[in-house]
Design a protein around this motif. Structure first.
Motif, PDB file in Angstrom:
ATOM      1  N   ARG A 137      -4.730  -6.381   7.103  1.00 62.54           N
ATOM      2  CA  ARG A 137      -5.597  -6.753   8.228  1.00 62.54           C
ATOM      3  C   ARG A 137      -4.821  -7.337   9.405  1.00 62.54           C
ATOM      4  N   PRO A 138      -3.945  -8.339   9.226  1.00 65.84           N
ATOM      5  CA  PRO A 138      -3.196  -8.830  10.394  1.00 65.84           C
ATOM      6  C   PRO A 138      -2.255  -7.781  10.980  1.00 65.84           C
ATOM      7  N   MET A 139      -1.724  -6.900  10.142  1.00 64.36           N
ATOM      8  CA  MET A 139      -0.874  -5.834  10.668  1.00 64.36           C
ATOM      9  C   MET A 139      -1.675  -4.905  11.579  1.00 64.36           C
ATOM     10  N   LEU A 140      -2.881  -4.531  11.156  1.00 63.26           N
ATOM     11  CA  LEU A 140      -3.717  -3.665  11.984  1.00 63.26           C
ATOM     12  C   LEU A 140      -4.177  -4.378  13.254  1.00 63.26           C
TER      13      LEU A 140
ATOM     14  N   TYR B 149      -1.990  -7.575  -3.108  1.00 64.94           N
ATOM     15  CA  TYR B 149      -1.570  -8.552  -2.092  1.00 64.94           C
ATOM     16  C   TYR B 149      -1.448  -7.893  -0.719  1.00 64.94           C
ATOM     17  N   VAL B 150      -0.876  -6.702  -0.694  1.00 67.12           N
ATOM     18  CA  VAL B 150      -0.742  -5.987   0.576  1.00 67.12           C
ATOM     19  C   VAL B 150      -2.118  -5.696   1.172  1.00 67.12           C
ATOM     20  N   ARG B 151      -3.034  -5.226   0.324  1.00 65.81           N
ATOM     21  CA  ARG B 151      -4.364  -4.872   0.838  1.00 65.81           C
ATOM     22  C   ARG B 151      -5.147  -6.095   1.296  1.00 65.81           C
TER      23      ARG B 151
ATOM     24  N   ASN C  55      -4.901   2.562  -4.502  1.00 64.90           N
ATOM     25  CA  ASN C  55      -3.741   2.448  -5.381  1.00 64.90           C
ATOM     26  C   ASN C  55      -3.796   1.190  -6.242  1.00 64.90           C
ATOM     27  N   SER C  56      -4.269   0.093  -5.675  1.00 64.70           N
ATOM     28  CA  SER C  56      -4.356  -1.130  -6.475  1.00 64.70           C
ATOM     29  C   SER C  56      -5.377  -0.977  -7.601  1.00 64.70           C
ATOM     30  N   LEU C  57      -6.495  -0.318  -7.323  1.00 62.64           N
ATOM     31  CA  LEU C  57      -7.495  -0.098  -8.373  1.00 62.64           C
ATOM     32  C   LEU C  57      -6.976   0.849  -9.451  1.00 62.64           C
TER      33      LEU C  57
ATOM     34  N   PHE D  60      -4.573   3.267   5.876  1.00 58.28           N
ATOM     35  CA  PHE D  60      -3.909   2.134   5.231  1.00 58.28           C
ATOM     36  C   PHE D  60      -4.841   1.325   4.324  1.00 58.28           C
ATOM     37  N   PRO D  61      -5.990   0.859   4.810  1.00 60.82           N
ATOM     38  CA  PRO D  61      -6.856   0.071   3.911  1.00 60.82           C
ATOM     39  C   PRO D  61      -7.323   0.862   2.696  1.00 60.82           C
ATOM     40  N   VAL D  62      -7.686   2.128   2.918  1.00 57.79           N
ATOM     41  CA  VAL D  62      -8.168   2.946   1.801  1.00 57.79           C
ATOM     42  C   VAL D  62      -7.045   3.212   0.807  1.00 57.79           C
TER      43      VAL D  62
END
Length: 285
Positions: free
Chosen positions: A211-214, A204-206, A164-166, A157-159
């Motif tokens: 983090r709070p979801m994980l 925004y998602v990243r 994708n944002s980059l 998820f973080p990666v």
């Protein structure tokens, strides 16, 4: 008491230092007079390193630093990927193809390069979304135990959202630069808006939601493991945890974050499809 216990132990006298005959002959030959008690005389005859000696010392220091850095580099994952997998060859092949395409006769190389970067970024972004959302996620969820699937998603998820944002930001910048070079001929402001919206949502998602979801998922997984759950495939069985208020609160928090992320993912996927259609239309003109 025996004599061995009562007699005094006398330390043996140190052996006299034998003079170095070769050194003495050298001193006499060159008329060198040294006095160990005279500090000034010692400094006068002390060896003074020249430029060659200093350069050798610094070369040795630089070599040691390089050797240590190389050893640390060989312990990294990037070095292992570069030397033990085929991915670097794929990247090199793609770079060679792009360079060959840019070198062919035709329009300006600068415009061509930015346009290639724009098209490649859009294609990469859409491919990443399709693979992660419609293929990888579904296949893994219905193939692995739920906790194993969760561990995979924790790493991905973080990666995924950072990548994708980059890429979406790169696509927006490349598109804007292409339009600047062509003096905004055939500019689609909708396309630019779509690329910026996709970047904003994924960033925004990243930065905010992942983090709070994980964190909530980690607490939920621990509670489920303590209750003996989490090994089911493709479904959620609460069992005794269905009557645990704390678990239900954690589960609700996790699902709230996860639903928000899923909603953002579907919006960006729709924008990417629309952006691709605009790109196709621009090629058909």
């Amino acid at each position: 008491m025996c004599n061995v216990c009562t007699r005094e132990v006398v330390a043996p006298a140190p052996a006299p230092v034998k003079p170095n005959k070769a050194l003495e002959r050298l001193k006499k030959k060159h008329n060198i007079v040294t006095d160990p008690t005279d500090e000034e005389k010692q400094k006068a005859v002390e060896y003074q390193p020249d430029l060659l000696a200093l350069s050798t010392q610094f070369s040795k220091l630089a070599f040691d630093v390089f050797k240590q850095g190389l050893a640390r580099l060989q312990e990294t994952k990037a070095y292992a990927i570069a030397t033990k997998t085929t991915q670097p060859f794929h990247v090199l092949l793609a770079v060679l193809v792009v360079v060959a395409w840019l070198a062919r006769a035709g329009s300006s190389g600068s415009v061509r390069g930015w346009r290639a970067l724009y098209v490649g970024a859009v294609a990469t972004h859409l491919g990443s979304q399709i693979w992660m959302t419609l293929i990888s996620g579904i296949v893994l969820y219905f193939s692995l135990p739920r906790h194993e699937f969760g561990r995979v998603q924790t790493v991905l998820f973080p990666v995924y959202y950072a990548f994708n944002s980059l890429v979406s930001l790169l696509a927006a910048l490349a598109y804007l630069r292409t339009q600047c070079l062509t003096r905004f001929e055939n500019t689609s402001w909708i396309q630019l808006a779509l690329l910026l919206v996709v970047f904003s949502i994924e960033a925004y998602v990243r930065l905010v939601l992942v983090r709070p979801m994980l964190r909530a998922k980690h607490v939920k997984t621990q509670m489920e493991a303590a209750a003996g759950g989490g090994q089911e495939v493709g479904r959620l069985i609460l069992g005794e945890l269905a009557h645990c208020p704390r678990y239900l609160r954690v589960l609700k928090t996790f699902r709230a974050y996860h639903s928000s992320i899923a909603m953002g993912t579907m919006i960006t996927l729709g924008c990417s499809f629309y952006s691709t259609m605009i790109l196709v239309d621009s090629m058909c003109h």
